[in-house]
Write a protein that holds these residues in place. Structure first.
Motif, PDB file in Angstrom:
ATOM      1  N   VAL A 130      49.899  83.982  68.065  1.00  0.00           N
ATOM      2  CA  VAL A 130      50.710  84.758  69.005  1.00  0.00           C
ATOM      3  C   VAL A 130      50.034  84.798  70.373  1.00  0.00           C
ATOM      4  O   VAL A 130      50.678  84.627  71.411  1.00  0.00           O
ATOM      5  CB  VAL A 130      50.940  86.189  68.475  1.00  0.00           C
ATOM      6  N   LEU A 131      48.741  84.999  70.388  1.00  0.00           N
ATOM      7  CA  LEU A 131      48.016  85.120  71.649  1.00  0.00           C
ATOM      8  C   LEU A 131      47.789  83.782  72.340  1.00  0.00           C
ATOM      9  O   LEU A 131      47.312  83.754  73.478  1.00  0.00           O
ATOM     10  CB  LEU A 131      46.674  85.827  71.414  1.00  0.00           C
ATOM     11  N   SER A 132      48.114  82.678  71.695  1.00  0.00           N
ATOM     12  CA  SER A 132      47.886  81.373  72.301  1.00  0.00           C
ATOM     13  C   SER A 132      48.993  80.984  73.279  1.00  0.00           C
ATOM     14  O   SER A 132      48.875  79.992  73.983  1.00  0.00           O
ATOM     15  CB  SER A 132      47.751  80.296  71.223  1.00  0.00           C
TER      16      SER A 132
ATOM     17  N   LYS B 293      42.647  86.832  52.126  1.00  0.00           N
ATOM     18  CA  LYS B 293      43.810  87.620  52.524  1.00  0.00           C
ATOM     19  C   LYS B 293      43.728  88.043  53.989  1.00  0.00           C
ATOM     20  O   LYS B 293      44.726  88.425  54.581  1.00  0.00           O
ATOM     21  CB  LYS B 293      43.982  88.839  51.621  1.00  0.00           C
ATOM     22  N   TYR B 294      42.532  87.972  54.594  1.00  0.00           N
ATOM     23  CA  TYR B 294      42.368  88.335  55.991  1.00  0.00           C
ATOM     24  C   TYR B 294      42.505  87.128  56.923  1.00  0.00           C
ATOM     25  O   TYR B 294      42.776  87.299  58.101  1.00  0.00           O
ATOM     26  CB  TYR B 294      40.987  88.966  56.226  1.00  0.00           C
ATOM     27  N   ILE B 295      42.317  85.933  56.405  1.00  0.00           N
ATOM     28  CA  ILE B 295      42.294  84.737  57.238  1.00  0.00           C
ATOM     29  C   ILE B 295      43.668  84.457  57.849  1.00  0.00           C
ATOM     30  O   ILE B 295      43.774  84.239  59.053  1.00  0.00           O
ATOM     31  CB  ILE B 295      41.795  83.520  56.434  1.00  0.00           C
ATOM     32  N   GLN B 296      44.719  84.450  57.060  1.00  0.00           N
ATOM     33  CA  GLN B 296      46.047  84.131  57.595  1.00  0.00           C
ATOM     34  C   GLN B 296      46.528  85.156  58.610  1.00  0.00           C
ATOM     35  O   GLN B 296      47.028  84.773  59.665  1.00  0.00           O
ATOM     36  CB  GLN B 296      47.070  83.963  56.467  1.00  0.00           C
ATOM     37  N   PRO B 297      46.378  86.456  58.353  1.00  0.00           N
ATOM     38  CA  PRO B 297      46.785  87.413  59.394  1.00  0.00           C
ATOM     39  C   PRO B 297      46.015  87.227  60.710  1.00  0.00           C
ATOM     40  O   PRO B 297      46.589  87.338  61.791  1.00  0.00           O
ATOM     41  CB  PRO B 297      46.496  88.776  58.772  1.00  0.00           C
ATOM     42  N   MET B 298      44.725  86.913  60.628  1.00  0.00           N
ATOM     43  CA  MET B 298      43.948  86.660  61.836  1.00  0.00           C
ATOM     44  C   MET B 298      44.456  85.408  62.539  1.00  0.00           C
ATOM     45  O   MET B 298      44.587  85.383  63.770  1.00  0.00           O
ATOM     46  CB  MET B 298      42.467  86.516  61.499  1.00  0.00           C
ATOM     47  N   ALA B 299      44.764  84.367  61.790  1.00  0.00           N
ATOM     48  CA  ALA B 299      45.305  83.134  62.370  1.00  0.00           C
ATOM     49  C   ALA B 299      46.640  83.411  63.048  1.00  0.00           C
ATOM     50  O   ALA B 299      46.922  82.863  64.123  1.00  0.00           O
ATOM     51  CB  ALA B 299      45.450  82.069  61.294  1.00  0.00           C
ATOM     52  N   ASP B 300      47.459  84.250  62.444  1.00  0.00           N
ATOM     53  CA  ASP B 300      48.756  84.603  63.037  1.00  0.00           C
ATOM     54  C   ASP B 300      48.583  85.329  64.374  1.00  0.00           C
ATOM     55  O   ASP B 300      49.337  85.094  65.319  1.00  0.00           O
ATOM     56  CB  ASP B 300      49.577  85.454  62.071  1.00  0.00           C
ATOM     57  N   ILE B 301      47.601  86.205  64.456  1.00  0.00           N
ATOM     58  CA  ILE B 301      47.329  86.917  65.707  1.00  0.00           C
ATOM     59  C   ILE B 301      46.908  85.931  66.789  1.00  0.00           C
ATOM     60  O   ILE B 301      47.405  85.973  67.914  1.00  0.00           O
ATOM     61  CB  ILE B 301      46.255  88.007  65.505  1.00  0.00           C
ATOM     62  N   PHE B 302      46.013  85.014  66.439  1.00  0.00           N
ATOM     63  CA  PHE B 302      45.570  84.024  67.424  1.00  0.00           C
ATOM     64  C   PHE B 302      46.725  83.115  67.837  1.00  0.00           C
ATOM     65  O   PHE B 302      46.804  82.703  69.000  1.00  0.00           O
ATOM     66  CB  PHE B 302      44.401  83.202  66.889  1.00  0.00           C
TER      67      PHE B 302
ATOM     68  N   ARG C 120      50.992  87.091  79.394  1.00  0.00           N
ATOM     69  CA  ARG C 120      51.500  87.728  80.620  1.00  0.00           C
ATOM     70  C   ARG C 120      52.284  89.004  80.287  1.00  0.00           C
ATOM     71  O   ARG C 120      52.150  90.028  80.954  1.00  0.00           O
ATOM     72  CB  ARG C 120      52.376  86.750  81.397  1.00  0.00           C
ATOM     73  N   ILE C 121      53.111  88.928  79.261  1.00  0.00           N
ATOM     74  CA  ILE C 121      53.895  90.104  78.848  1.00  0.00           C
ATOM     75  C   ILE C 121      52.967  91.234  78.415  1.00  0.00           C
ATOM     76  O   ILE C 121      53.134  92.388  78.818  1.00  0.00           O
ATOM     77  CB  ILE C 121      54.888  89.738  77.722  1.00  0.00           C
ATOM     78  N   LEU C 122      51.966  90.910  77.602  1.00  0.00           N
ATOM     79  CA  LEU C 122      51.016  91.938  77.163  1.00  0.00           C
ATOM     80  C   LEU C 122      50.265  92.538  78.341  1.00  0.00           C
ATOM     81  O   LEU C 122      50.013  93.742  78.380  1.00  0.00           O
ATOM     82  CB  LEU C 122      50.032  91.344  76.148  1.00  0.00           C
ATOM     83  N   SER C 123      49.928  91.699  79.319  1.00  0.00           N
ATOM     84  CA  SER C 123      49.232  92.188  80.497  1.00  0.00           C
ATOM     85  C   SER C 123      50.112  93.164  81.281  1.00  0.00           C
ATOM     86  O   SER C 123      49.637  94.213  81.737  1.00  0.00           O
ATOM     87  CB  SER C 123      48.841  91.010  81.383  1.00  0.00           C
ATOM     88  N   LEU C 124      51.394  92.825  81.439  1.00  0.00           N
ATOM     89  CA  LEU C 124      52.318  93.734  82.123  1.00  0.00           C
ATOM     90  C   LEU C 124      52.426  95.060  81.381  1.00  0.00           C
ATOM     91  O   LEU C 124      52.372  96.135  81.987  1.00  0.00           O
ATOM     92  CB  LEU C 124      53.705  93.099  82.232  1.00  0.00           C
ATOM     93  N   LEU C 125      52.576  94.992  80.067  1.00  0.00           N
ATOM     94  CA  LEU C 125      52.775  96.200  79.267  1.00  0.00           C
ATOM     95  C   LEU C 125      51.503  97.037  79.143  1.00  0.00           C
ATOM     96  O   LEU C 125      51.577  98.227  78.836  1.00  0.00           O
ATOM     97  CB  LEU C 125      53.317  95.830  77.883  1.00  0.00           C
ATOM     98  N   ALA C 126      50.352  96.422  79.387  1.00  0.00           N
ATOM     99  CA  ALA C 126      49.098  97.174  79.334  1.00  0.00           C
ATOM    100  C   ALA C 126      49.004  98.160  80.498  1.00  0.00           C
ATOM    101  O   ALA C 126      48.298  99.162  80.405  1.00  0.00           O
ATOM    102  CB  ALA C 126      47.910  96.219  79.355  1.00  0.00           C
ATOM    103  N   HIS C 127      49.737  97.868  81.579  1.00  0.00           N
ATOM    104  CA  HIS C 127      49.686  98.727  82.761  1.00  0.00           C
ATOM    105  C   HIS C 127      50.751  99.811  82.754  1.00  0.00           C
ATOM    106  O   HIS C 127      50.528 100.908  83.275  1.00  0.00           O
ATOM    107  CB  HIS C 127      49.817  97.882  84.032  1.00  0.00           C
ATOM    108  N   GLU C 128      51.909  99.483  82.197  1.00  0.00           N
ATOM    109  CA  GLU C 128      52.993 100.469  82.169  1.00  0.00           C
ATOM    110  C   GLU C 128      54.073 100.038  81.180  1.00  0.00           C
ATOM    111  O   GLU C 128      54.187  98.865  80.832  1.00  0.00           O
ATOM    112  CB  GLU C 128      53.614 100.633  83.565  1.00  0.00           C
TER     113      GLU C 128
END
Length: 56
Positions: A29-31, A18-27, A37-45
């Motif tokens: 998204v991050l691929s 049950k943890y494998i698919q959610p982890m795969a989904d996160i990876f 770039r969007i996450l990097s921008l939002l990490a600052h402000e």
């Protein structure tokens, strides 16, 4: 003798599936480089969509 710690994730068992698919989904998204770039921008402000689009 020096002991080396293994920090790898444990092999998934049947109860861990049950943890494998959610982890795969996160990876998945991050691929995408644009999402990173969007996450990097939002990490600052906090930014509105128009400002994000202009920055990209």
């Amino acid at each position: 003798m020096t002991h080396i710690h293994n920090h790898a994730l444990p092999l998934p068992g049947k109860d861990d599936e049950k943890y494998i698919q959610p982890m795969a989904d996160i990876f998945k998204v991050l691929s995408d480089p644009t999402r990173i770039r969007i996450l990097s921008l939002l990490a600052h402000e906090e930014m509105c969509v128009t400002c994000i689009a202009d920055a990209l």
